[in-house]
Design an enzyme around this catalytic site. Sequence first.
Site, short mmCIF file in Angstrom:
data_model
loop_
_atom_site.label_atom_id
_atom_site.label_comp_id
_atom_site.label_asym_id
_atom_site.label_seq_id
_atom_site.Cartn_x
_atom_site.Cartn_y
_atom_site.Cartn_z
N LYS A 191 3.67 10.75 7.91
CA LYS A 191 3.24 10.52 9.28
C LYS A 191 4.02 10.77 10.43
O LYS A 191 4.02 12.07 10.69
CB LYS A 191 3.08 8.70 9.17
N PHE A 220 0.73 -1.09 0.15
CA PHE A 220 -0.09 -0.01 -0.02
C PHE A 220 0.92 1.10 -0.12
O PHE A 220 1.87 1.35 0.69
CB PHE A 220 -0.82 0.09 1.12
N ASP A 253 9.57 2.91 0.84
CA ASP A 253 8.50 3.60 1.49
C ASP A 253 8.55 3.44 2.95
O ASP A 253 8.10 2.30 3.60
CB ASP A 253 7.04 3.00 0.96
#
Length: 411
Positions: free
Chosen positions: A253, A140, A224
């Site tokens: 984040k 994802f 990522d």
Amino acid sequence: MTVWQDDVARDLVRNVGDRLALLTRGEGSHVWDGDDKRHLDFLAGIAVNSLGHAHPVFVEAIAKQAATLAHVSNYFATPPQLALAARLKRLAGAGIDGRVYFSNSGAEANEAAFKLARLHGIGRNGVAARPRILALENGFHGRTIGSLALTAKKAMREPFEPMPAGVEHIPATIEALEAAIDDRVAAIVVEPIQGEAGVVELPEGYLAAARSLTLKHGALLIVDEIQTGAGRTGAWFGFNHEGITPDAITLAKGIGGGFPIGALVTFGVASSLFTPGSHGSTFGGNPLGTAVANAVLAEIEDAGLVENAARRGAQLREVIERIESPLITGVRGRGLLIGIVLSSPIANAVVAAAQERGLIVNAANPETIRIAPALTIGDAEIAEFETLFTAALADVQASLAASETEKATAP
């Protein structure tokens, strides 16, 4: 429905399910809802609130920078922007040749990474000499169209097809990577831990093998680190656990501690691929966002919170493993990114029972509970988690037993 639920139904786009509560304030690892009920937050905005809620460092950084300079265009540089770029390069080990691009989110950072891969794939004659980009099944990387092309979840992709061409999804095994990679691959994009898939770690040695193979074939290794970065796994970045140096990493984040900011950190030759006009963002790298992220990362570093994540993560795993419940069948993850594997697809029921008890956790998928608390947690928060989560599991188990009894006695 309550008034706030009516407001949600009327005023907000229905791109997510029903909101679980109306949260009004937070402090440390706790939040309070509209009824002034306190909840232990063991999700931290999905690995975002690194310092917890309303941390003095976070609050002071916003107030101080907002009182001086909040935003300028990217025609200008600012001291916070330069300081954060230098800090990220140092923490990531990008070296003197590394460069940083700032965005507003993780999806935008992955969009930039997608374009970086495409630029690497274009030959000197303008022909796509490397038209292939590899990504992993169950991965994802975001919901914008480029990051969605990298994402392997069909349910997310199909309504918006056709996707940008060239991305191939392969199993997350070293053997599959060895079979797929060749000199026509521009890049491989991977998560060290697949958070949305249920906190699933890559096979041991995968990143080292990917680094070796990409160097052999001239492809970029893009990692990522949006969910795993900023100390979340007990190291500054997930790739640190295998001692490799990638060509680029994407961040968001936890680096902002609650302020929306993302980044693409490029290493070595990858740092020269973007040229003036090839990419940009109005708000990317603005002084307010970069000042806050710089303060958050400084606090993580100065307070030893990377080490705390490693220590408390091990402590949490021990707590989870000693809970006597037939509903738990395993534990996955690293540091303070943990997946609790359940015996059946009851994760949503566990989340609801936990919230009723005053604990916020997340169903990463129907059979996995994800926890990602603030990096600041200690003995008190872990003890409270054990009490609340054990009670929630008992509630679900009792509900399941009652349902089975009802079925057995039904005429």
